[in-house]
Design an enzyme around this catalytic site. Sequence first.
Site, PDB file in Angstrom:
ATOM      1  N   LYS A 172       1.079  -0.950  -0.182  1.00 32.66           N
ATOM      2  CA  LYS A 172       0.316   0.151   0.153  1.00 32.66           C
ATOM      3  C   LYS A 172       0.804   1.172  -0.125  1.00 32.66           C
ATOM      4  O   LYS A 172       1.876   1.322   0.580  1.00 32.66           O
ATOM      5  CB  LYS A 172      -0.741  -0.198   1.210  1.00 32.66           C
ATOM      6  CG  LYS A 172      -2.065  -1.208   1.287  1.00 32.66           C
ATOM      7  CD  LYS A 172      -2.755  -1.065   3.093  1.00 32.66           C
ATOM      8  CE  LYS A 172      -4.155  -0.153   2.717  1.00 32.66           C
ATOM      9  NZ  LYS A 172      -5.382  -0.148   3.483  1.00 32.66           N
ATOM     10  N   LYS A 222     -16.556   3.136  -2.860  1.00 32.48           N
ATOM     11  CA  LYS A 222     -17.290   3.415  -2.520  1.00 32.48           C
ATOM     12  C   LYS A 222     -18.406   3.111  -3.586  1.00 32.48           C
ATOM     13  O   LYS A 222     -18.882   4.358  -3.947  1.00 32.48           O
ATOM     14  CB  LYS A 222     -17.668   3.510  -1.173  1.00 32.48           C
ATOM     15  CG  LYS A 222     -16.603   3.255  -0.465  1.00 32.48           C
ATOM     16  CD  LYS A 222     -16.238   4.445   1.010  1.00 32.48           C
ATOM     17  CE  LYS A 222     -15.419   4.286   2.292  1.00 32.48           C
ATOM     18  NZ  LYS A 222     -15.045   5.619   2.974  1.00 32.48           N
ATOM     19  N   GLU A 244     -11.324   5.004   9.254  1.00 30.24           N
ATOM     20  CA  GLU A 244     -11.669   3.450   8.535  1.00 30.24           C
ATOM     21  C   GLU A 244     -10.234   2.035   8.686  1.00 30.24           C
ATOM     22  O   GLU A 244      -9.892   2.267   9.371  1.00 30.24           O
ATOM     23  CB  GLU A 244     -11.315   3.069   6.879  1.00 30.24           C
ATOM     24  CG  GLU A 244     -11.651   5.162   6.786  1.00 30.24           C
ATOM     25  CD  GLU A 244     -11.918   4.672   5.357  1.00 30.24           C
ATOM     26  OE1 GLU A 244     -11.836   3.828   4.960  1.00 30.24           O
ATOM     27  OE2 GLU A 244     -12.948   5.594   4.948  1.00 30.24           O
ATOM     28  N   ARG A 260     -11.354  14.598   6.831  1.00 28.75           N
ATOM     29  CA  ARG A 260     -12.243  15.571   5.687  1.00 28.75           C
ATOM     30  C   ARG A 260     -13.472  14.838   6.557  1.00 28.75           C
ATOM     31  O   ARG A 260     -13.429  14.003   6.980  1.00 28.75           O
ATOM     32  CB  ARG A 260     -11.082  15.772   4.950  1.00 28.75           C
ATOM     33  CG  ARG A 260     -11.118  14.249   4.592  1.00 28.75           C
ATOM     34  CD  ARG A 260     -11.403  13.933   2.689  1.00 28.75           C
ATOM     35  NE  ARG A 260     -11.320  12.324   2.131  1.00 28.75           N
ATOM     36  CZ  ARG A 260     -11.669  11.266   2.023  1.00 28.75           C
ATOM     37  NH1 ARG A 260     -13.011  11.737   2.459  1.00 28.75           N
ATOM     38  NH2 ARG A 260     -11.309  10.451   1.622  1.00 28.75           N
TER      39      ARG A 260
END
Length: 445
Positions: free
Chosen positions: A158, A237, A275, A292
Amino acid sequence: MFQKILIANRGEIALRIICACKDLGIRTVAVYSEADRHSLHARFADEAICIGPAKSARSYLDIPAVISAAEITNVDAIHPGYGFLSENADFAEVCETSEIRFIGPKPAVIRSMGLKQRARAAMAESGVPILPGSKGILKDVDDALETAERIGYPIMLKASAGGGGRGMRIVREASEMPSLFSQAQQEAGISFSNQDVYMEKLIEAPRHIEFQVLADEHGNVEILGERECSIQRRHQKLLEEAPSTAVSAELRERMVAALNEAMRKIGYTNAGTIEFLMDEQGNLYFIEVNARVQVEHPVTEFITGIDIVKSQILIAAGYKLPEIVSLPVQFKGHAIECRINAENPETFAPSPGRITGLNLPGDIGIRVDTAAYTDYVIPPYYDSLVAKLIAYGDDRAEAIARMRRALEMFVVEGIYTTIPLHQKILADPDFAAGKTDTTFLKRYA
């Protein structure tokens, strides 16, 4: 309280911020690109300034242009919305230097949370569970091979500074590592100007769960429950709901306590989202902090009755959370959000163009956040979001029924949209039973 706020964004989130400002009696300044000259956010703001050509690099991402617009119009603060400059620590720093309030976390916190490996370490220190992974940035392929051997394949590479699925690669065996490591580094460098990558153990078919946070500048932190965001395509999403069917009251209570401590230690302020991935055994593992407001914030607003965008503004103006929201936070009902994108629902190919006909659904329990109108042209330069359709009910079954009804009455002509795909999802027995994970859409695409 602020007298005037510049909105450094476009589309539905810019309109959402304008509405919150109007509720608070604050004047607004919209910035727009040449492609957005006829946009609704430019029309409904009190003032509007063109800051450049269509491409975002020369308009919405152009920090000097945004700051110049703010100084010309003499604003007190800037709200960045989501995307664009919302998690750009340099931009937040320039705002502070220019004596303009940045409505979001402090630059140092944004910078720290933007580096995923540093965020992992901060969460681990507060007892928040994290996935097994590298101890820091991977130095080279040999370091990656050694780390993967230690934690076991399959693993996920990642981008440390990234998001949105860019700079991510799944590695299932050692022979794949050299080429995929190079690909992840290159994509991370191109997307985020930072080639650093780290490693996490891969959960094959996880749920994606996130917790909404509000934190003021006086040490008060509130976690506004969780959202289920498992229905995704390529890490983007498509449908979100709150609360999650997979999170028990006991797990929620435990996570809220841990996250309260973590966010206080970090010194987090304003709105943000933490998350997680959930494995088949129901264990949650931290993956990142989004510093944010999220696209899917309306589902949390429905079940809590809290205006998150208005809260952002009040927090930035120095208000304390007990002055902004009723505590303790009360949760009621269930909410679902469908992202209506300008895409072919079968191939997912972008479908920019003119909207020749538009009917927005309404009635009890339905909310539509959109900047679209008949004859509006969806430009090819930005994300494909046309509207966010949100349905609320006393329970999940009622929310699903209202969403199905609203999708039937949502008409967009002239372009393709993802409405037919959402109708398939809502009719799926596994979705009705709450059995979703990030592989759910593979049956349709």
